[in-house]
Design an enzyme around this catalytic site. Sequence first.
Site, PDB file in Angstrom:
ATOM      1  N   LYS A  16      58.307   9.187   5.072  1.00 46.97           N
ATOM      2  CA  LYS A  16      57.557   9.132   3.802  1.00 46.97           C
ATOM      3  C   LYS A  16      57.643   7.749   3.193  1.00 46.97           C
ATOM      4  O   LYS A  16      58.575   6.986   3.449  1.00 46.97           O
ATOM      5  CB  LYS A  16      58.059  10.173   2.795  1.00 46.97           C
ATOM      6  CG  LYS A  16      59.533  10.080   2.385  1.00 46.97           C
ATOM      7  CD  LYS A  16      59.836   9.198   1.198  1.00 46.97           C
ATOM      8  CE  LYS A  16      61.298   9.304   0.753  1.00 46.97           C
ATOM      9  NZ  LYS A  16      61.792   8.182  -0.040  1.00 46.97           N
ATOM     10  N   ASP A 155      65.403  15.390  -1.084  1.00 44.02           N
ATOM     11  CA  ASP A 155      64.099  15.041  -0.511  1.00 44.02           C
ATOM     12  C   ASP A 155      63.613  16.054   0.536  1.00 44.02           C
ATOM     13  O   ASP A 155      62.470  15.947   1.001  1.00 44.02           O
ATOM     14  CB  ASP A 155      64.173  13.673   0.193  1.00 44.02           C
ATOM     15  CG  ASP A 155      64.171  12.517  -0.787  1.00 44.02           C
ATOM     16  OD1 ASP A 155      63.964  12.761  -1.990  1.00 44.02           O
ATOM     17  OD2 ASP A 155      64.374  11.378  -0.340  1.00 44.02           O
TER      18      ASP A 155
END
Length: 328
Positions: A16, A155
């Site tokens: 990401k 996350d």
Amino acid sequence: MKGPSPGRWVATVPAKLNLGLAILGRRADGFHDLCSVMQTVTICDRLSLGSAGGTGEGFRLRVQPVAAGVDGLAVDDPGLASDSNLAVRAVRAALARLDGEGTFDLSLTKGIPAASGMGGASADAAAGLLLAERATGGDLGTDARRRLAADLGSDVPFFLTGGTALITGRGEHVQPLLPVVETRFVVVFPRLATPIPRKTARLFAALSPDDLGDDDLVQRQVSRIAAGLPIDPDLLGNAFSRPLIGLAPELAGLREVIASLTGRDVALTGAGPTHYVLEPDPERADAVAVALRERLGGSALFFVCQPWDGPPAIRLAEDGEPGPGVTI
Ligand code: C5P
């Protein structure tokens, strides 16, 4: 009870980038409330899980040493077998919850640099949960899957669905957004001469009141994405930018070098040290990456990637497919 489902399952696991990251404040539980747009991108790890048959009391997880899938990529955890590895913990937790039976083989090939701010370990953990479901033929259910993910790390929940999302709370609140307008990201991962141990926790601890702020820039970015407009490079601010230089002074000039060679605004992802620029023109993105490599040489790794829309891609390995995942 879930016995092994035949075959070896392979997940292509995207990294990401944070398209802006604000930290709103410290909470009573020691974590921080944040607000960020996260985007999965086409820099990938490969995680595979297969059944080696057998039944008996519970499951046994055999773990292959991790391999580097990109030239020059340092692999932080060559053992992988250690239970401190987030992917191993994720697979164990999911197999236990799914009442897995028999022997399972797990292997990991790293394409995402470790401790880079690109979420590789968290992405692998999310993929580990999804792979355990495939390998047992079981279903954790949406709520349990999300809870397991949030327990593994702040996350991890995002990577269960990936794509473009607004992340709030500790990181566990994930609101999907429309896919972003196609672009290239030119990504620079500087290899720190002195790595920062426990980087994420240290950077959160190094935040000063001036680094905390409201979520105005991130919310404006969200509005643009919702309206189908391209990502605005002026709205990519990251609260870790200042404390990162404090902990890694060697990065002090990097932003200027990247800005001067690319002519673009430079952004930081996560707690760094990876920086990136947006470059909508694919040919220019490749040229800019070459120029950066010529200037920065072996002090960094360089990637050109694009948005990845969705969760890790999971498929059955083909017969005879080569690679470090073959352990049976
Ligand atoms: O959740 P995760 O294990 O990834 O977090 C690592 C560390 O980062 C935590 O122990 C905490 O110190 C810090 N953190 C935080 N606020 C968050 C996420 C992480 O303070 N929202």
